[in-house]
Design an enzyme around this catalytic site. Structure first.
Site, PDB file in Angstrom:
ATOM      1  N   LYS A  56      -4.306   4.313  -2.094  1.00  0.00           N
ATOM      2  CA  LYS A  56      -5.194   3.401  -1.354  1.00  0.00           C
ATOM      3  C   LYS A  56      -5.619   3.937   0.020  1.00  0.00           C
ATOM      4  O   LYS A  56      -6.720   3.672   0.478  1.00  0.00           O
ATOM      5  CB  LYS A  56      -4.541   2.022  -1.211  1.00  0.00           C
ATOM      6  CG  LYS A  56      -4.465   1.262  -2.533  1.00  0.00           C
ATOM      7  CD  LYS A  56      -3.917  -0.132  -2.334  1.00  0.00           C
ATOM      8  CE  LYS A  56      -3.763  -0.837  -3.677  1.00  0.00           C
ATOM      9  NZ  LYS A  56      -3.339  -2.233  -3.513  1.00  0.00           N
ATOM     10  N   ASP A  58      -7.983  -7.486  -2.288  1.00  0.00           N
ATOM     11  CA  ASP A  58      -6.751  -8.265  -2.498  1.00  0.00           C
ATOM     12  C   ASP A  58      -6.800  -9.607  -1.767  1.00  0.00           C
ATOM     13  O   ASP A  58      -6.371 -10.632  -2.295  1.00  0.00           O
ATOM     14  CB  ASP A  58      -5.521  -7.473  -2.028  1.00  0.00           C
ATOM     15  CG  ASP A  58      -5.170  -6.359  -2.999  1.00  0.00           C
ATOM     16  OD1 ASP A  58      -5.533  -6.454  -4.190  1.00  0.00           O
ATOM     17  OD2 ASP A  58      -4.528  -5.381  -2.567  1.00  0.00           O
TER      18      ASP A  58
END
Ligand code: ATR
Length: 277
Positions: A65, A102
């Site tokens: 990420k 998210d």
């Protein structure tokens, strides 16, 4: 034909191909979404050359990420604040865009299951100070929460996050959680406690107001000890599976041009595939 993928290392366990495969079929889109192993050593180069790999974009998972964050030429507010990218797409000019969905997944889940959840108040307690915690703090602040308490086993990490997010966030020690609970309109677990194979999260919810919403980002098992206790006390509670499903929505829309829905059928399919209880 437009192709997308979930990338990480290892990647075999990812449920994303099931989710996106369901939507591709549902909408009759001629596209593909596969799992692609991308080792961290080659990740930045890979993300920098998605078109060469035949991809219009991808999801990014552990441990890439931060590499995706570095590779992106343009970052949205969520990605910038969270400091990590889980969704990449090439726009019409070929520019590599990065987002972190998210937090939106967290909000989408609560909005769907408990539509009035954020009218309930503006004080939240976030348990944990890892990567997932950052996404949820971003989400809560973006919805106007004015007091976000961050409680973590390692207090310094909570303090670091509070410094990063500013005056609406307050680090509190795990030991004084009982007192802080009395203030909360929302309680969210972002730690790994309660996950299959991890110790249970055991906190005394006695001081929590009966109207406070309790939610967990752990979805395996679906019913964590925290959610069971909340239910036993009569508090509204929401499990974490919807966050996994909703975080996938913005990526699908960017790559395939249709905003998909998180349906009961999709949820049931994932519950069955994962053997969740
Ligand atoms: P993620 O990126 O999924 O958030 P992470 O960055 O490893 O994962 O964060 C895990 C979180 O769970 C941390 O807040 C961690 O607390 P510490 O910062 O003190 O390590 C928390 N956690 C993990 N195991 C725990 C335990 N046994 N008791 C309390 N908190 C725990």
């Amino acid at each position: 034909m437009r192709n997308a993928a979930v990338t990480g290392h290892p990647i075999g366990h990812s449920k994303s191909p099931l989710i996106h495969g369901y939507w591709l079929k549902q909408h009759g889109i001629e596209g593909s979404y596969i799992a692609q192993d991308v080792p961290p050593e080659t990740a930045e180069t890979f993300y920098g050359s998605l078109a060469k790999h035949g991809l219009v974009g991808c999801n990014v998972t552990i441990p890439n990420k931060e590499h995706a964050y570095k590779a992106a030429e343009k970052l949205d507010d969520a990605a910038k604040t969270i400091g990590a990218v889980n969704t990449l797409w090439l726009d019409e000019d070929g520019v590599l865009n990065g987002s972190n969905t998210d937090g939106l997944g967290f909000l989408g889940n609560l909005d769907q299951i408990l539509p009035d959840w954020d009218n309930n108040g503006n004080k939240a307690i976030v348990l944990g100070a890892g990567g997932a915690s950052r996404a949820i703090i971003w989400a809560l602040l973006s919805r106007g929460f004015t007091e976000v308490y961050i409680a973590n086993r390692t207090l310094e990490k909570a303090q670091k996050l509070a410094d990063h997010f500013g005056p609406n966030t307050i680090a509190v020690s795990w030991d004084t959680l009982g007192e802080t609970l009395g203030e909360a309109d929302l309680l969210v677990n972002t730690t790994s406690l309660g996950m299959a194979g991890q110790p249970e999260l055991t906190i005394d919810l006695n001081n929590l107001s009966k109207s406070a919403v309790v939610t967990d980002i752990v979805y395996s098992p679906l019913q964590t000890n925290l959610l069971r206790e909340a239910k036993a006390q009569g508090n509204p509670s929401v499990d974490g599976l919807g966050m996994l499903l909703h975080q996938a929505v913005p990526g699908f829309e960017k790559w395939f041009g249709v905003r998909p829905h998180v349906t009961a059928e999709l949820r049931e399919m994932i519950v069955k595939e994962m053997g969740l209880t």
